[in-house]
Scaffold this motif. Structure first.
Motif, short mmCIF file in Angstrom:
data_model
loop_
_atom_site.label_atom_id
_atom_site.label_comp_id
_atom_site.label_asym_id
_atom_site.label_seq_id
_atom_site.Cartn_x
_atom_site.Cartn_y
_atom_site.Cartn_z
N ALA A 91 37.07 48.37 53.68
CA ALA A 91 37.51 47.91 55.00
C ALA A 91 38.09 49.04 55.85
N ASP A 92 38.84 49.97 55.23
CA ASP A 92 39.41 51.05 56.03
C ASP A 92 38.33 51.96 56.60
N ARG A 93 37.24 52.15 55.86
CA ARG A 93 36.13 52.97 56.37
C ARG A 93 35.37 52.22 57.47
N VAL A 94 35.20 50.93 57.31
CA VAL A 94 34.56 50.13 58.35
C VAL A 94 35.37 50.23 59.64
N ALA A 95 36.68 50.08 59.53
CA ALA A 95 37.56 50.14 60.71
C ALA A 95 37.46 51.51 61.38
N ALA A 124 32.82 54.71 66.72
CA ALA A 124 31.64 54.28 67.47
C ALA A 124 32.04 53.73 68.84
N ARG A 125 33.08 52.91 68.86
CA ARG A 125 33.55 52.37 70.15
C ARG A 125 34.04 53.49 71.06
N ARG A 126 34.74 54.47 70.49
CA ARG A 126 35.22 55.60 71.29
C ARG A 126 34.04 56.34 71.92
N GLY A 127 33.01 56.58 71.11
CA GLY A 127 31.83 57.27 71.63
C GLY A 127 31.09 56.47 72.68
N LEU A 128 30.92 55.19 72.44
CA LEU A 128 30.18 54.34 73.38
C LEU A 128 30.92 54.12 74.69
N THR A 129 32.24 54.17 74.66
CA THR A 129 33.01 53.96 75.88
C THR A 129 33.33 55.25 76.61
#
Length: 191
Positions: free
Chosen positions: A129-133, A139-144
């Protein structure tokens, strides 16, 4: 095809049974399923022509060898802008900024038919879970990132940087919707 609207396209297809075709990147692909949904809703039948990829299908669409195709905006916007093909509707729930004059399926008279070609980041179910988070946050940082987002949107993508839970819920809903339609219409991968 003389149609300038989705309604005119449907009327043309009804007046020319068995003489119109549509392309996709293969049986069971998003474009195939979306067009199958449109045909079922409109009560029309077009011949499915599967291709190995978007470029070949787009070339045949421009040349008039096929009469329709549901394709990601990025795959056909240049031809729409050049006037080589006509966009009758977008399959999204809202109009897209890259083609603001093109109505949605709902605006064109086909409510509740929105469909999306989507790309998502997935990992093995065994990933901690920590790796998923961490992966999700990066990914969100890159996409935004404003520059990245602007470049993606310029070519026709809608950037959605959702959480793992939101994406899992979206995938489950997509599976239910399209799985039900595949079963109802009897769509087979081999045909």
């Amino acid at each position: 095809v003389p149609a300038r609207t989705l309604a005119e396209f449907i009327a043309h297809a009804r007046a020319n049974p068995g003489r119109m075709s549509f392309g996709s990147v293969g049986a069971g692909s998003g474009g195939h399923l979306a067009m199958s949904d449109i045909m079922a809703r409109a009560g029309i039948e077009l011949v499915h022509v599967p291709y190995r990829g978007f470029p070949e299908a787009t070339l045949d669409l421009v040349a008039g060898r096929i009469q329709a195709m549901v394709v990601i905006a990025a795959g056909v916007l240049p031809q729409v802008r050049e006037g080589r093909v006509r966009a009758l509707a977008v399959t999204s729930a809202a109009r897209i900024p890259q083609a603001p004059d093109v109505p949605t399926l709902a605006e064109a008279g086909m409510p509740n038919a929105a469909s999306y070609a989507w790309i998502g980041l997935i990992a093995p179910a065994s990933m901690p879970a920590d790796r998923v988070a961490r992966l999700s946050a990066e990914a969100r940082r890159g996409l935004t990132d404003p520059q990245t987002k602007a470049r993606m949107e310029a070519v026709g993508f809608e950037v959605v940087a959702s959480s793992p839970a939101e994406f899992a819920a979206f995938m489950a809903a997509e599976s239910e919707r399209w799985g039900g339609m595949i079963r109802r219409l009897g769509i087979r991968v081999d045909g």
